[in-house]
Design a protein around this motif. Structure first.
Motif, PDB file in Angstrom:
ATOM      1  N   PRO A  96      13.876 -26.581 -62.398  1.00 37.45           N
ATOM      2  CA  PRO A  96      13.479 -26.157 -61.050  1.00 37.45           C
ATOM      3  C   PRO A  96      14.493 -25.256 -60.361  1.00 37.45           C
ATOM      4  O   PRO A  96      14.121 -24.426 -59.526  1.00 37.45           O
ATOM      5  CB  PRO A  96      13.319 -27.487 -60.301  1.00 37.45           C
ATOM      6  CG  PRO A  96      12.997 -28.481 -61.369  1.00 37.45           C
ATOM      7  CD  PRO A  96      13.804 -28.046 -62.555  1.00 37.45           C
ATOM      8  N   TRP A  97      15.776 -25.398 -60.684  1.00 39.55           N
ATOM      9  CA  TRP A  97      16.789 -24.550 -60.058  1.00 39.55           C
ATOM     10  C   TRP A  97      16.623 -23.097 -60.505  1.00 39.55           C
ATOM     11  O   TRP A  97      16.680 -22.175 -59.676  1.00 39.55           O
ATOM     12  CB  TRP A  97      18.185 -25.049 -60.408  1.00 39.55           C
ATOM     13  CG  TRP A  97      18.507 -26.370 -59.801  1.00 39.55           C
ATOM     14  CD1 TRP A  97      18.489 -27.588 -60.405  1.00 39.55           C
ATOM     15  CD2 TRP A  97      18.864 -26.618 -58.429  1.00 39.55           C
ATOM     16  NE1 TRP A  97      18.812 -28.587 -59.517  1.00 39.55           N
ATOM     17  CE2 TRP A  97      19.056 -28.012 -58.291  1.00 39.55           C
ATOM     18  CE3 TRP A  97      19.042 -25.807 -57.314  1.00 39.55           C
ATOM     19  CZ2 TRP A  97      19.415 -28.606 -57.094  1.00 39.55           C
ATOM     20  CZ3 TRP A  97      19.401 -26.390 -56.111  1.00 39.55           C
ATOM     21  CH2 TRP A  97      19.579 -27.764 -56.011  1.00 39.55           C
ATOM     22  N   LEU A  98      16.407 -22.911 -61.792  1.00 38.01           N
ATOM     23  CA  LEU A  98      16.181 -21.555 -62.279  1.00 38.01           C
ATOM     24  C   LEU A  98      14.861 -21.014 -61.748  1.00 38.01           C
ATOM     25  O   LEU A  98      14.756 -19.835 -61.390  1.00 38.01           O
ATOM     26  CB  LEU A  98      16.191 -21.548 -63.816  1.00 38.01           C
ATOM     27  CG  LEU A  98      16.025 -20.185 -64.501  1.00 38.01           C
ATOM     28  CD1 LEU A  98      17.032 -19.179 -63.964  1.00 38.01           C
ATOM     29  CD2 LEU A  98      16.169 -20.343 -66.011  1.00 38.01           C
ATOM     30  N   MET A 150      16.013 -22.332 -73.312  1.00 36.35           N
ATOM     31  CA  MET A 150      17.254 -23.061 -73.531  1.00 36.35           C
ATOM     32  C   MET A 150      17.280 -24.349 -72.725  1.00 36.35           C
ATOM     33  O   MET A 150      17.781 -25.387 -73.176  1.00 36.35           O
ATOM     34  CB  MET A 150      18.465 -22.188 -73.158  1.00 36.35           C
ATOM     35  CG  MET A 150      19.813 -22.778 -73.568  1.00 36.35           C
ATOM     36  SD  MET A 150      21.222 -21.754 -73.051  1.00 36.35           S
ATOM     37  CE  MET A 150      20.842 -20.204 -73.873  1.00 36.35           C
ATOM     38  N   LEU A 151      16.729 -24.335 -71.514  1.00 34.32           N
ATOM     39  CA  LEU A 151      16.707 -25.527 -70.673  1.00 34.32           C
ATOM     40  C   LEU A 151      15.795 -26.601 -71.243  1.00 34.32           C
ATOM     41  O   LEU A 151      15.992 -27.787 -70.974  1.00 34.32           O
ATOM     42  CB  LEU A 151      16.270 -25.159 -69.253  1.00 34.32           C
ATOM     43  CG  LEU A 151      17.285 -24.354 -68.439  1.00 34.32           C
ATOM     44  CD1 LEU A 151      16.690 -23.940 -67.098  1.00 34.32           C
ATOM     45  CD2 LEU A 151      18.564 -25.147 -68.223  1.00 34.32           C
ATOM     46  N   LEU A 152      14.781 -26.194 -72.007  1.00 30.31           N
ATOM     47  CA  LEU A 152      13.923 -27.173 -72.677  1.00 30.31           C
ATOM     48  C   LEU A 152      14.589 -27.714 -73.936  1.00 30.31           C
ATOM     49  O   LEU A 152      14.486 -28.904 -74.243  1.00 30.31           O
ATOM     50  CB  LEU A 152      12.576 -26.539 -73.034  1.00 30.31           C
ATOM     51  CG  LEU A 152      11.615 -27.394 -73.863  1.00 30.31           C
ATOM     52  CD1 LEU A 152      11.177 -28.627 -73.073  1.00 30.31           C
ATOM     53  CD2 LEU A 152      10.401 -26.581 -74.303  1.00 30.31           C
ATOM     54  N   ASP A 153      15.299 -26.857 -74.636  1.00 36.26           N
ATOM     55  CA  ASP A 153      15.858 -27.200 -75.941  1.00 36.26           C
ATOM     56  C   ASP A 153      17.194 -27.931 -75.861  1.00 36.26           C
ATOM     57  O   ASP A 153      17.496 -28.763 -76.721  1.00 36.26           O
ATOM     58  CB  ASP A 153      16.029 -25.912 -76.755  1.00 36.26           C
ATOM     59  CG  ASP A 153      16.567 -26.161 -78.144  1.00 36.26           C
ATOM     60  OD1 ASP A 153      15.980 -27.000 -78.849  1.00 36.26           O
ATOM     61  OD2 ASP A 153      17.565 -25.513 -78.526  1.00 36.26           O
ATOM     62  N   ARG A 154      17.992 -27.645 -74.822  1.00 39.22           N
ATOM     63  CA  ARG A 154      19.349 -28.168 -74.773  1.00 39.22           C
ATOM     64  C   ARG A 154      19.620 -28.909 -73.466  1.00 39.22           C
ATOM     65  O   ARG A 154      18.965 -28.684 -72.447  1.00 39.22           O
ATOM     66  CB  ARG A 154      20.361 -27.018 -74.904  1.00 39.22           C
ATOM     67  CG  ARG A 154      20.084 -26.025 -75.989  1.00 39.22           C
ATOM     68  CD  ARG A 154      20.516 -26.514 -77.345  1.00 39.22           C
ATOM     69  NE  ARG A 154      21.965 -26.641 -77.445  1.00 39.22           N
ATOM     70  CZ  ARG A 154      22.646 -26.642 -78.578  1.00 39.22           C
ATOM     71  NH1 ARG A 154      21.994 -26.510 -79.719  1.00 39.22           N
ATOM     72  NH2 ARG A 154      23.954 -26.784 -78.602  1.00 39.22           N
ATOM     73  N   ASP A 155      20.603 -29.790 -73.524  1.00 39.18           N
ATOM     74  CA  ASP A 155      21.087 -30.460 -72.322  1.00 39.18           C
ATOM     75  C   ASP A 155      22.170 -29.575 -71.727  1.00 39.18           C
ATOM     76  O   ASP A 155      23.357 -29.691 -72.039  1.00 39.18           O
ATOM     77  CB  ASP A 155      21.652 -31.839 -72.681  1.00 39.18           C
ATOM     78  CG  ASP A 155      22.118 -32.600 -71.450  1.00 39.18           C
ATOM     79  OD1 ASP A 155      21.817 -32.155 -70.323  1.00 39.18           O
ATOM     80  OD2 ASP A 155      22.799 -33.623 -71.618  1.00 39.18           O
ATOM     81  N   VAL A 156      21.759 -28.639 -70.861  1.00 37.47           N
ATOM     82  CA  VAL A 156      22.656 -27.628 -70.329  1.00 37.47           C
ATOM     83  C   VAL A 156      22.280 -27.357 -68.876  1.00 37.47           C
ATOM     84  O   VAL A 156      21.114 -27.483 -68.489  1.00 37.47           O
ATOM     85  CB  VAL A 156      22.572 -26.333 -71.181  1.00 37.47           C
ATOM     86  CG1 VAL A 156      21.173 -25.759 -71.139  1.00 37.47           C
ATOM     87  CG2 VAL A 156      23.584 -25.301 -70.730  1.00 37.47           C
ATOM     88  N   PHE A 200      21.620 -25.100 -65.430  1.00 39.06           N
ATOM     89  CA  PHE A 200      20.856 -23.861 -65.291  1.00 39.06           C
ATOM     90  C   PHE A 200      21.749 -22.634 -65.176  1.00 39.06           C
ATOM     91  O   PHE A 200      21.392 -21.546 -65.632  1.00 39.06           O
ATOM     92  CB  PHE A 200      19.912 -23.955 -64.084  1.00 39.06           C
ATOM     93  CG  PHE A 200      20.558 -23.734 -62.750  1.00 39.06           C
ATOM     94  CD1 PHE A 200      20.507 -22.507 -62.122  1.00 39.06           C
ATOM     95  CD2 PHE A 200      21.230 -24.778 -62.109  1.00 39.06           C
ATOM     96  CE1 PHE A 200      21.097 -22.308 -60.884  1.00 39.06           C
ATOM     97  CE2 PHE A 200      21.817 -24.584 -60.884  1.00 39.06           C
ATOM     98  CZ  PHE A 200      21.750 -23.350 -60.269  1.00 39.06           C
ATOM     99  N   MET A 201      22.935 -22.769 -64.588  1.00 44.38           N
ATOM    100  CA  MET A 201      23.831 -21.625 -64.468  1.00 44.38           C
ATOM    101  C   MET A 201      24.311 -21.171 -65.847  1.00 44.38           C
ATOM    102  O   MET A 201      24.358 -19.968 -66.133  1.00 44.38           O
ATOM    103  CB  MET A 201      25.021 -21.993 -63.590  1.00 44.38           C
ATOM    104  CG  MET A 201      24.698 -22.035 -62.106  1.00 44.38           C
ATOM    105  SD  MET A 201      24.188 -20.416 -61.454  1.00 44.38           S
ATOM    106  CE  MET A 201      25.681 -19.459 -61.714  1.00 44.38           C
ATOM    107  N   THR A 202      24.652 -22.119 -66.698  1.00 48.95           N
ATOM    108  CA  THR A 202      25.089 -21.770 -68.048  1.00 48.95           C
ATOM    109  C   THR A 202      23.969 -21.098 -68.821  1.00 48.95           C
ATOM    110  O   THR A 202      24.174 -20.077 -69.499  1.00 48.95           O
ATOM    111  CB  THR A 202      25.565 -23.030 -68.796  1.00 48.95           C
ATOM    112  OG1 THR A 202      26.679 -23.602 -68.115  1.00 48.95           O
ATOM    113  CG2 THR A 202      25.972 -22.684 -70.224  1.00 48.95           C
ATOM    114  N   ALA A 203      22.756 -21.667 -68.739  1.00 44.88           N
ATOM    115  CA  ALA A 203      21.611 -21.088 -69.438  1.00 44.88           C
ATOM    116  C   ALA A 203      21.325 -19.678 -68.930  1.00 44.88           C
ATOM    117  O   ALA A 203      21.062 -18.757 -69.722  1.00 44.88           O
ATOM    118  CB  ALA A 203      20.383 -21.981 -69.258  1.00 44.88           C
TER     119      ALA A 203
END
Length: 257
Positions: free
Chosen positions: A113-115, A186-192, A194-197
């Protein structure tokens, strides 16, 4: 418990074959799961029809130009259902509509949601800036109904407004495309976070700018063409492009074929 790998993955430079293969796999996934895809694609079609009806009913179809040009900016927001369907299919897991919908729904409490908020803010700012551009070039003209006053846009100041607005819109679209083309999957695939993604996605686009921009232009052209028949073409275009985006992400992270 979140079983996804932590942190952003390494991203290699894509090739033309990656884009071609991703598009083919996207079409394959759509043909294999049409019901689920049509459900998620219906959001694009419904929003498009509502958007067109509001601008027409209020007599300010000038805004439809901004809405149509900005509409692809929010396309990534509803693509999560396509990503999850492709992920399940690639993993050889059964695809159930309820499971896909559950993943999309539970993502509301994560980083996605942040992205998505950033994309919506950019979309709204594009509307505001579009109004300013209109006032700058056609400030002495009334808010023009494009269905009855096309000659206004064929005047020198109208053509200058369209040219300048197109350049500004392309900048907005490039920014949103850069932060979402790999950031969303990437947000679906990894525990990361939103800023990094977002930053990793933009960095990857910067490093292979020409190829990614050509891919972005292709997506934009297909999306705009799909809007012409009352947005109905989005029933096919959005699922295929959504699946293709997931497969492109998988390939540049070394997880795809």
């Amino acid at each position: 418990m979140d079983t996804r790998p932590e942190g952003a993955p390494s991203l290699r430079r894509p090739t033309v074959a990656d884009f071609r293969s991703s598009l083919g796999l996207g079409l394959r996934d759509f043909l294999a799961n049409p019901v689920t895809d049509l459900f998620f694609a219906s959001f694009f079609v419904i929003v498009g029809l509502i958007m067109g009806w509001i601008t027409y009913a209020t007599g300010q179809t000038f805004w439809l130009i901004l809405a149509v040009l900005g509409f692809p900016l929010v396309g990534a927001l509803a693509a999560l259902g396509f990503y999850e369907t492709s992920r399940l299919r690639a993993a050889g897991e059964p695809i159930h509509f309820a499971d896909v919908l559950r993943v999309v729904w539970t993502s509301k409490s994560g980083q996605l949601p942040w992205l998505a908020t950033i994309i919506v803010v950019i979309f709204l700012f594009w509307f505001f800036l579009g109004h300013m551009i209109f006032a700058l070039f056609l400030g002495l003209s009334p808010m023009t109904n494009v269905s009855t006053s096309l000659e206004v846009f064929l005047r020198p100041d109208g053509l200058m407004m369209l040219g300048f607005g197109t350049v500004i819109g392309a900048i907005f679209a490039t920014v949103v495309f850069s932060l979402s083309v790999l950031g969303m999957p990437m947000l679906l695939d990894r525990d990361v976070d939103f800023m990094t993604a977002m930053l990793r996605s933009m960095s990857a686009v910067r490093d292979s700018f020409a190829l990614y921009i050509l891919w972005g232009i292709f997506i934009g052209v297909v999306t705009l063409a799909a809007m012409i028949p009352l947005f109905l073409g989005l029933f096919i275009a959005m699922p295929v492009l959504g699946h293709a985006t997931w497969h492109l992400y998988r390939r540049v992270t070394g997880q795809g074929a």
